[in-house]
Design a protein around this motif. Structure first.
Motif, PDB file in Angstrom:
ATOM      1  N   UNK A 146       0.564  -1.197   0.086  1.00 60.67           N
ATOM      2  CA  UNK A 146      -0.135   0.178  -0.314  1.00 60.67           C
ATOM      3  C   UNK A 146       0.955   0.828   0.227  1.00 60.67           C
ATOM      4  N   UNK A 147       2.187   1.335   0.475  1.00 63.70           N
ATOM      5  CA  UNK A 147       2.951   2.059   0.995  1.00 63.70           C
ATOM      6  C   UNK A 147       3.565   2.569  -0.453  1.00 63.70           C
ATOM      7  N   UNK A 148       3.507   1.181  -1.372  1.00 61.42           N
ATOM      8  CA  UNK A 148       4.551   2.086  -3.034  1.00 61.42           C
ATOM      9  C   UNK A 148       2.974   2.471  -3.845  1.00 61.42           C
ATOM     10  N   UNK A 149       1.744   1.753  -3.161  1.00 60.74           N
ATOM     11  CA  UNK A 149       1.227   2.595  -4.659  1.00 60.74           C
ATOM     12  C   UNK A 149       1.095   4.019  -4.197  1.00 60.74           C
ATOM     13  N   UNK A 150       0.462   4.098  -2.570  1.00 61.60           N
ATOM     14  CA  UNK A 150       0.451   5.156  -2.048  1.00 61.60           C
ATOM     15  C   UNK A 150       1.427   6.679  -2.403  1.00 61.60           C
ATOM     16  N   UNK A 151       3.219   6.168  -2.388  1.00 61.05           N
ATOM     17  CA  UNK A 151       3.615   7.254  -2.467  1.00 61.05           C
ATOM     18  C   UNK A 151       4.084   7.359  -4.665  1.00 61.05           C
ATOM     19  N   UNK A 152       3.602   7.290  -4.596  1.00 62.79           N
ATOM     20  CA  UNK A 152       3.332   6.567  -6.141  1.00 62.79           C
ATOM     21  C   UNK A 152       2.683   7.958  -6.575  1.00 62.79           C
ATOM     22  N   UNK A 153       1.384   7.563  -6.340  1.00 62.84           N
ATOM     23  CA  UNK A 153       0.920   8.480  -6.539  1.00 62.84           C
ATOM     24  C   UNK A 153       0.639  10.164  -5.411  1.00 62.84           C
TER      25      UNK A 153
END
Length: 466
Positions: A270-277
């Motif tokens: 989830x952190x990987x998705x959120x850092x991208x967004x």
């Protein structure tokens, strides 16, 4: 096992770790403020100008996993020092180079230094501060330093560019990064002995570094070459082939660079998705608002810097709010609240831009956006390190920050392309406004993803297989 502190950390150590993030944030906003003058003096086109930003992103994104794993295996303090030293030397070269090519190359070397420094810094926090209130407080201080860097960068970028020229925005980093590299040996505890029997995954390192670098390069260059151009498709195809080879190497390797079981960790994914967004929504605001302030409102570089000062100061309040929200309401609620506030704030800025009322009409949206930015930034990095073993904090930080850089490069490339395309028919102001509006939708997407039900995470520990 979760990370546990190896030794009681000192306040001086936290100061050095926070200063690392201050330098990275300072460099980002200083460069954004100076972009129009850099473009004029060195002859960059509107599309090429983003390479002053994207050369850093390409190198940073390509080398992050290598930097993160190397810090785990070869020493977190050691790679903190290497990262700061590279940052100082590349900043010196950027300020003294005097040509477009040399500046882009210096920014790429800065990116390599950042790829060594950033995951090492995160790993030092996660390894030396126990999970819970102590780590949340350390991340709050680290995030506050980031906000301070943004504020100083916005202000110093205007002052230095207007009084001494754009070269000064690079040279100011040299004494800061150099001092940190020297003081780290005294204030950061020495790295422990390397674990016996551990090997460095050289084939994995080469394949992911080349693949990641080519992927970010293709994303950044795609709008200029054309997304269906042979060069773009060739770079994308080769990047995907190299990343596929990397996955195969990691699956078969005894001591992989990136243990694939980490991808089963819900909080990290989830952190990987959120850092991208985050970078595709919050992170692009400085780029588009700088151009809007200077090319539509007619602000000087100094006034542009001052225009960002309230937002970065308010961001500090968002960081303070995040620390308390994490303790009282938990990680998920804090992350969702930050992203929703950001989407609302960016949306208000989008609505206010074309009114012609000037900066003060933007301020309500900027305040809401900045609170959300502080909350989201803190929460997503807490999420990235939660439940990860101490010996894998570096690679976990590298995974999350790789997503951050790829998201930032992709978001900026697509939104710059959109703004430039629309500007041909609707004018520059309309193109920039539309790019800001799309970024609000990306922040809203992040909030919806964080709200969605998640399956229970698979157990993750250092002793598991790939």
């Amino acid at each position: 096992m979760p990370a546990s502190p190896a030794a009681k950390p000192s306040g001086w150590m936290l100061l050095l770790l926070a200063t690392a993030q201050l330098i990275i944030a300072l460099d980002a906003t200083i460069v954004f403020i100076a972009l129009p003058e850099i473009g004029q003096e060195l002859g960059f086109s509107a599309q090429q100008l983003q390479w002053v930003v994207s050369a850093y992103s390409v190198a940073f994104g390509g080398f992050l996993l290598l930097g993160g794993r190397a810090s785990d295996l070869l020493g977190k303090r050691r790679f903190y020092i290497i990262g700061q030293a590279l940052y100082a030397l590349a900043s010196l070269a950027g300020g003294l180079g005097g040509s477009a090519l040399l500046l882009v190359l210096a920014r790429a070397v800065q990116g390599v230094g950042g790829a060594m420094l950033f995951p090492a810094t995160l790993a030092l926090i996660n390894s030396h501060y126990a999970e819970g209130p102590a780590r949340n407080r350390a991340f709050a201080v680290w995030s506050a330093a980031s906000a301070a860097g943004l504020a100083l960068g916005a202000l110093l970028g205007g002052v230095l560019t207007q009084w001494w020229g754009w070269e000064a925005v690079f040279l100011v980093n040299v004494p800061l990064a150099g001092a940190c590299a020297l003081l780290a040996r005294r204030w950061i505890p020495a790295d422990g002995r390397r674990a016996r029997g551990r090997q460095f995954d050289l084939p994995g390192a080469l394949s992911v570094t080349l693949g990641g670098t080519l992927l970010v390069f293709a994303i950044v260059q795609g709008p200029e070459w054309g997304w269906t151009a042979p060069a773009t498709l060739g770079c994308l195809g080769l990047a995907l082939a190299l990343l596929g080879l990397f996955a195969w190497i990691e699956h078969r390797g005894r001591d992989p660079l990136m243990p694939l079981r980490l991808l089963r960790h819900r909080s990290l994914c989830m952190a990987m998705v959120q850092t991208a967004l985050f970078m595709s929504s919050f992170g692009v605001q400085y780029y588009f608002l700088t151009l809007y302030f200077q090319q539509v409102y007619g602000y000087s570089v100094l006034n542009s810097g001052l225009a960002f000062l309230p937002s970065t100061l308010v961001c500090t309040f968002g960081i303070w709010l995040a620390e308390r929200s994490l303790l009282r309401f938990g990680l998920r609620s804090t992350l969702v609240s930050g992203l929703l506030a950001g989407a609302l704030g960016i949306g208000l800025v989008y609505l206010a831009l074309p009114t012609g009322a000037g900066y003060w009409s933007l301020l309500p949206g900027v305040i809401v956006l900045s609170i959300g930015q502080g909350m989201t930034w803190t929460a997503m990095w807490v999420s990235a390190g939660q439940g990860i073993a101490a010996g894998e904090q570096g690679v976990a930080a590298g995974m999350a920050s790789t997503s951050q850089q790829i998201g930032g490069a992709l978001g900026l490339a697509l939104l710059v392309s959109l703004a430039n395309t629309v500007s041909v028919d609707g004018g520059l102001a309309y193109g920039l406004q539309l790019a800001v509006g799309v970024s609000a939708l990306l922040a809203l997407l992040g909030a919806l993803l964080a709200l969605s039900p998640q399956p229970a995470p698979a157990p993750v520990g250092a002793a598991q297989g790939n």
